[in-house]
Design an enzyme around this catalytic site. Structure first.
Site, short mmCIF file in Angstrom:
data_model
loop_
_atom_site.label_atom_id
_atom_site.label_comp_id
_atom_site.label_asym_id
_atom_site.label_seq_id
_atom_site.Cartn_x
_atom_site.Cartn_y
_atom_site.Cartn_z
N ASN A 86 0.80 -1.22 0.00
CA ASN A 86 0.00 0.00 0.00
C ASN A 86 0.84 1.27 0.00
O ASN A 86 0.40 2.31 -0.49
CB ASN A 86 -0.92 -0.01 1.23
CG ASN A 86 -1.54 1.34 1.50
OD1 ASN A 86 -2.40 1.80 0.75
ND2 ASN A 86 -1.10 1.99 2.58
N SER A 137 -2.09 0.17 -6.86
CA SER A 137 -1.61 1.11 -7.87
C SER A 137 -2.50 2.35 -7.79
O SER A 137 -2.69 2.92 -6.73
CB SER A 137 -1.64 0.46 -9.25
OG SER A 137 -1.24 1.36 -10.25
N TYR A 151 4.52 10.20 -11.59
CA TYR A 151 3.65 9.41 -10.73
C TYR A 151 2.97 8.32 -11.55
O TYR A 151 2.92 7.14 -11.15
CB TYR A 151 2.59 10.30 -10.07
CG TYR A 151 1.59 9.54 -9.23
CD1 TYR A 151 1.99 8.92 -8.04
CD2 TYR A 151 0.26 9.42 -9.63
CE1 TYR A 151 1.08 8.22 -7.27
CE2 TYR A 151 -0.66 8.72 -8.86
CZ TYR A 151 -0.24 8.12 -7.68
OH TYR A 151 -1.14 7.41 -6.93
N LYS A 155 3.03 4.09 -11.25
CA LYS A 155 1.81 3.29 -11.09
C LYS A 155 1.57 2.37 -12.29
O LYS A 155 1.02 1.28 -12.14
CB LYS A 155 0.61 4.21 -10.84
CG LYS A 155 0.70 4.92 -9.49
CD LYS A 155 0.86 3.94 -8.34
CE LYS A 155 0.87 4.59 -6.98
NZ LYS A 155 0.98 3.61 -5.88
N THR A 186 -8.57 10.39 1.48
CA THR A 186 -7.43 10.07 2.34
C THR A 186 -6.53 11.30 2.42
O THR A 186 -6.90 12.38 1.96
CB THR A 186 -6.63 8.88 1.76
OG1 THR A 186 -6.03 9.30 0.52
CG2 THR A 186 -7.54 7.68 1.51
#
Length: 280
Positions: A86, A137, A151, A155, A186
């Site tokens: 994670n 991912s 980024y 991923k 989050t």
């Protein structure tokens, strides 16, 4: 109701999806080893003392640190059933705006940290002839957005390695799932989880606008991380879990748009693509 008790190894567990996973699993009587760079932060966030919880301070970029954590987990609980990679963070900017060090640091956690865990846990899973590796991912790993090239690269790497890993370990009765979440509420868009280019170049106005749009979403994302954690827990108990799991309506819609775009592009160039063979 979950009946079977599994042993879970979860990275990046002091916040976000990781913390939601740990709390839900412990509430269900599962055995959880959880990692963080800051073990006190992890303990405080979980706020539960139980023999079922093993907090571990781990530097995912350091293979020896990862190997030691996995060994401690196996020694403590006797096995490892589910591994959830994670840990990760975002990085925004055009390619020329980001330094080599910024990019390598992100790859160290998002890609090489994941590889370090897989490499070191596989001997245990092979010996057991069982296990489930879940790599988190992002929808960016299927279809990226402007201003997030690096980024997206990390991923995409996680998606690609997961797809092939699933084939490599299938005969060993080990399962692999790559999860592609959309926007969830989050801490991902906060300074703790996001690096933006420090030396912005004026010509990249669309990149700046993209970053501003994403930052405005902070705290207003549509996705509920508790539901995402519950979905990941569910598939870990499925007999035939999917290799790909999209989470969030936005992730689903973006993935379908990418599929349609690829289909049109590939078919449009079909004649040219197939014209490469020798003739004689």
């Amino acid at each position: 109701m979950i009946q079977q008790t599994k042993v879970w190894f979860i990275t990046g567990a002091s916040k976000g999806f990781g913390l939601s996973l740990v709390k839900q699993l412990l509430s269900k009587g599962q055995k959880v080893a959880a990692t963080s760079r800051n073990i006190e932060e992890l303990k405080n966030a979980v706020n539960l003392v139980t023999d079922n919880f093993l907090p571990l301070k781990v530097d995912l970029a350091d293979e020896a640190s990862v190997a030691d954590a996995i060994l401690k987990t196996n020694c403590t609980f006797g096995q490892i059933d589910v591994v959830i990679n994670n840990a990760g963070y975002g990085i925004g900017g055009s390619i020329e705006e980001l330094t080599d060090r910024e990019v390598r640091n992100c790859f160290d956690i998002n890609v090489f940290g994941t590889l370090n865990v897989i490499r070191n846990v596989m001997p245990y899973l092979r010996k057991q002839r069982s296990g489930h590796i879940i790599n988190i991912s992002s929808i960016a790993g299927i279809t990226g957005g402007i201003g997030w090239a690096l980024y997206t690269a990390t991923k995409f790497a996680v998606v690609g390695l997961s797809e092939v890993l699933a084939e490599d370990v299938k005969s060993l009765d080990i399962k692999v799932t790559v999860v592609a979440p959309g926007a969830f509420r989050t801490s991902f868009l906060t300074e703790d989880s996001l690096v933006l280019a420090k030396h912005a170049i004026d010509d990249y106005q669309e990149v700046r606008a993209s970053h501003a749009r994403y930052q405005k979403l902070d705290g207003n994302q549509a996705g509920d991380p508790e539901k995402a954690a519950a979905a990941m827990i569910k598939i870990a108990f499925d007999e035939t879990p999917p290799v790909h799991l999209l989470l969030g309506e936005d992730a689903y819609d973006r993935a379908m748009q990418k599929l349609e775009k690829l289909d049109k592009t590939f078919r449009f160039n079909e004649e040219l693509s197939k014209s490469m063979a020798y003739h004689g």
